[in-house]
Structures are given as C-alpha cells and as structure tokens.
Design an enzyme around this catalytic site. Sequence first.
Site, PDB file in Angstrom:
ATOM      1  N   GLU A 159      28.464  -1.897  15.232  1.00  0.00           N
ATOM      2  CA  GLU A 159      28.926  -2.551  14.004  1.00  0.00           C
ATOM      3  C   GLU A 159      30.307  -3.162  14.150  1.00  0.00           C
ATOM      4  O   GLU A 159      30.569  -4.265  13.663  1.00  0.00           O
ATOM      5  CB  GLU A 159      28.895  -1.533  12.857  1.00  0.00           C
ATOM      6  CG  GLU A 159      29.327  -2.090  11.508  1.00  0.00           C
ATOM      7  CD  GLU A 159      30.836  -2.040  11.295  1.00  0.00           C
ATOM      8  OE1 GLU A 159      31.371  -2.916  10.580  1.00  0.00           O
ATOM      9  OE2 GLU A 159      31.479  -1.127  11.857  1.00  0.00           O
ATOM     10  N   THR A 206      24.315   0.787  20.329  1.00  0.00           N
ATOM     11  CA  THR A 206      25.011   1.994  19.900  1.00  0.00           C
ATOM     12  C   THR A 206      24.061   3.177  19.994  1.00  0.00           C
ATOM     13  O   THR A 206      22.889   3.066  19.609  1.00  0.00           O
ATOM     14  CB  THR A 206      25.553   1.911  18.461  1.00  0.00           C
ATOM     15  OG1 THR A 206      26.018   3.192  18.051  1.00  0.00           O
ATOM     16  CG2 THR A 206      24.496   1.437  17.468  1.00  0.00           C
ATOM     17  N   ASP A 221      24.397   5.618  18.188  1.00  0.00           N
ATOM     18  CA  ASP A 221      24.300   6.106  16.802  1.00  0.00           C
ATOM     19  C   ASP A 221      23.117   5.493  16.042  1.00  0.00           C
ATOM     20  O   ASP A 221      22.717   6.016  15.003  1.00  0.00           O
ATOM     21  CB  ASP A 221      25.585   5.808  16.030  1.00  0.00           C
ATOM     22  CG  ASP A 221      26.757   6.656  16.481  1.00  0.00           C
ATOM     23  OD1 ASP A 221      26.544   7.558  17.314  1.00  0.00           O
ATOM     24  OD2 ASP A 221      27.879   6.403  16.020  1.00  0.00           O
ATOM     25  N   MET A 271      26.997  13.414  18.501  1.00  0.00           N
ATOM     26  CA  MET A 271      27.613  12.172  18.032  1.00  0.00           C
ATOM     27  C   MET A 271      26.828  11.549  16.882  1.00  0.00           C
ATOM     28  O   MET A 271      25.613  11.693  16.796  1.00  0.00           O
ATOM     29  CB  MET A 271      27.748  11.176  19.186  1.00  0.00           C
ATOM     30  CG  MET A 271      28.906  11.485  20.110  1.00  0.00           C
ATOM     31  SD  MET A 271      29.186  10.167  21.307  1.00  0.00           S
ATOM     32  CE  MET A 271      30.809  10.625  21.905  1.00  0.00           C
ATOM     33  N   ARG A 277      28.726   9.027  13.676  1.00  0.00           N
ATOM     34  CA  ARG A 277      29.828   8.918  12.716  1.00  0.00           C
ATOM     35  C   ARG A 277      29.341   8.685  11.282  1.00  0.00           C
ATOM     36  O   ARG A 277      29.657   9.431  10.370  1.00  0.00           O
ATOM     37  CB  ARG A 277      30.764   7.767  13.127  1.00  0.00           C
ATOM     38  CG  ARG A 277      31.915   7.542  12.156  1.00  0.00           C
ATOM     39  CD  ARG A 277      32.740   6.336  12.564  1.00  0.00           C
ATOM     40  NE  ARG A 277      33.353   6.522  13.867  1.00  0.00           N
ATOM     41  CZ  ARG A 277      34.478   7.184  14.070  1.00  0.00           C
ATOM     42  NH1 ARG A 277      35.113   7.737  13.047  1.00  0.00           N
ATOM     43  NH2 ARG A 277      34.967   7.290  15.280  1.00  0.00           N
ATOM     44  N   GLU A 293      28.717  14.764  14.168  1.00  0.00           N
ATOM     45  CA  GLU A 293      30.177  14.795  14.184  1.00  0.00           C
ATOM     46  C   GLU A 293      30.790  14.143  12.946  1.00  0.00           C
ATOM     47  O   GLU A 293      31.952  14.397  12.621  1.00  0.00           O
ATOM     48  CB  GLU A 293      30.705  14.083  15.431  1.00  0.00           C
ATOM     49  CG  GLU A 293      30.345  12.603  15.476  1.00  0.00           C
ATOM     50  CD  GLU A 293      30.879  11.886  16.710  1.00  0.00           C
ATOM     51  OE1 GLU A 293      31.548  12.545  17.532  1.00  0.00           O
ATOM     52  OE2 GLU A 293      30.625  10.677  16.834  1.00  0.00           O
TER      53      GLU A 293
END
Length: 344
Positions: free
Chosen positions: A103, A126, A128, A170, A172, A222
């Site tokens: 992003e 990513t 994520d 991981m 966010r 996390e």
Amino acid sequence: MRIGILTGGGDSPGLNACIRSIYFRAKEYGWKTIGIHDGWKGLTEKGKSKELTEEEVESIFDKGGTILGSSRTNPYNFPEGPKQVIKKFKENKLDALIAIGGEDTLGVAGKLFEDYKIPVVGVPKTIDHDVVGTEYTIGFDTAVNSATEVIDRLHTTAKSHKTVFIIEIMGRHAGWLTLRSGIAGGAHIILIPEKPYDLKKVFETIKKREKEGKYTLIAVSEGVDPPKQLNEKKDGFDHVLLTNRGLAYAFKELIDEECRIDSRVMVMGHMLRGGTPTAFDRVMASRVGSSAVDFIKEKKFGFMTAVQGGEIKPFPLKEVIEKYKTVSDQEYKLLQSLFEGDVM
C-alpha cells in the site's frame, strides 16, 4: 523504450521472479530494463540505478529477497521529494516505471501519477495480503506456508510440556496471514487486528484447556491492539514500528500473572519474508510482472496489475492510496466455526 523497476517496502518471496519476468517480457518488445536500487530512494537525489542484464536475472526465479534492494523511503516526506523523483526519472531517460510494493509503495506511485502524470504501473506485493482490489499479492502464499510450518513444529513442544505458546505473526492492518496460518496450523486462539478481543475470554480458554490437560497455541497478529501500554516509535510512512515493541511479551506477562503459568513466546518476525518462494508465488509473481509490461505497451498508466477471478485486470492506483483489504466478516465467521468458539 526504457522502463524502470523498483521494489519498495518489506521484501517478499517472489520479488525476484517478478523482476525476471518483467525483464524477459520487456526484451520481447525490444525494450531495456533499468533496475532502480532501494525503492523510491533510488529515484531521489543520491539514488542509484543500473541497466539489468540477462545474466543477472536468468537464474533468480527461486531466490528470496530482491536483487534491487528495498527501503521504506517516502519521497513525499522530503522537501521537493516528488520533484526529485521526476528529475531522476528524466536523468535515467525512462519512458515508464513499474513500482512493485504494498500500500505504501503503490500509494506513492498513485500520488505521483495523479499529481505529475508520471507513467507508472503498479504490481501488488506484501506478505500481509492487504492491498485492495486484488486477490493476490507477491509473497503471501510463501509466508502462509512458512508460518504454518512453524506452528506445526510448536505443537510437539507445547504438547510435550502442556504449556502455552504466544506466536506473534506479521500483519499490521489485516490479519490474513495470522488467520490463514492459524487455521492451517491448528492454533487454538487467533487474534487479528480486525476483531476486538476479550482478554478475559483468552484467560478463560487457557484455564479451561489446562484443566483438561491440554496445551494452547495462541496466534496473534503483530498489529492487534496491545493488552497494555507499549513504547512505540514510527517509520517514514507514520506507521508504528511493530518488530521490537514487545506485543507478544505483553500478552505473556498478563497471561502468566492471571493463569499462574510460565508461557513461551515465539516472534516469527522477518523470517516470514525470507526463504525460497513457493511454486505458486513464483508463477503468480511472473504473471503480474509480465502483465505490468503489457500494461505499459497498452499505455495503461496509473493502474495496478490486480488479480481478480484468477485473471489479471487493471485496478486504479488512486484507489489503493491509504486503503487496506481486511478480513471479511463472512470469512471470519466461516473459519471461526471450525474452532468451537475458541477463535476471538
């Protein structure tokens, strides 16, 4: 025609396969490929770049990391930063740019296109898995497999000692990596940023399982709200630095005190970014990379090579700016049913 490539943000398995596919697709068109070093930093005043050769990229499809290097540099945080990018773009005699990232990196690409009409195409990357508009991001599949393997291994130790493991993974803004690896690895409690958790319920689940002679594995993203105040610092994109803030240890402190146990902590951290990419990541990274070159050929600038319904389609970079794809309620509820109420 000269096209530039940069990789920004955290590295992900599959980046090199993507770079390789971009090079060979560009070669088919008779174009030269310029590697921009260290993300957006490579397009600032002291940035470096180099024309890629076939010898450099031919055998990198199975290598982790990125041969171009990366950084979390945000040119919009520097005086005249965007203008430095434009100047460097011209100095390198580039006709177009491919920005591979999450992003933040894609957000910068989107802003540069909207503000200055830089001919840029984005490629989603990513671990994520939180980039909006796409079903695939480079590195996510490998990271899920890596995290699952760690959870698999922890079962034997936790079961042998009938103990509690707090496994920090991981993620966010979104809990995709924690949820998918937690489900695949059979974690007993899963905590993700999208869903508020009840610490009292966590305590009750641990106590109940302990009374039944069972061990407990807790998979926690996390990015979840910490159970107590932590010392937090921020990066160039104004994100809290998560790696060393001690989230898992904060949970351990409270769990140990309430449940009167000595739990164990496993912080997966950056090892999820490293290693050999899976076959799926190699193939998909090659597809989105090759398609980025096709987008340039078709002058589809300001778009990202999104995967939708298994097909690669253009998705506007401006729609990626400061947005995140989070775990849907439907998926969460479906997966929650597998855990008899122990997922929180």
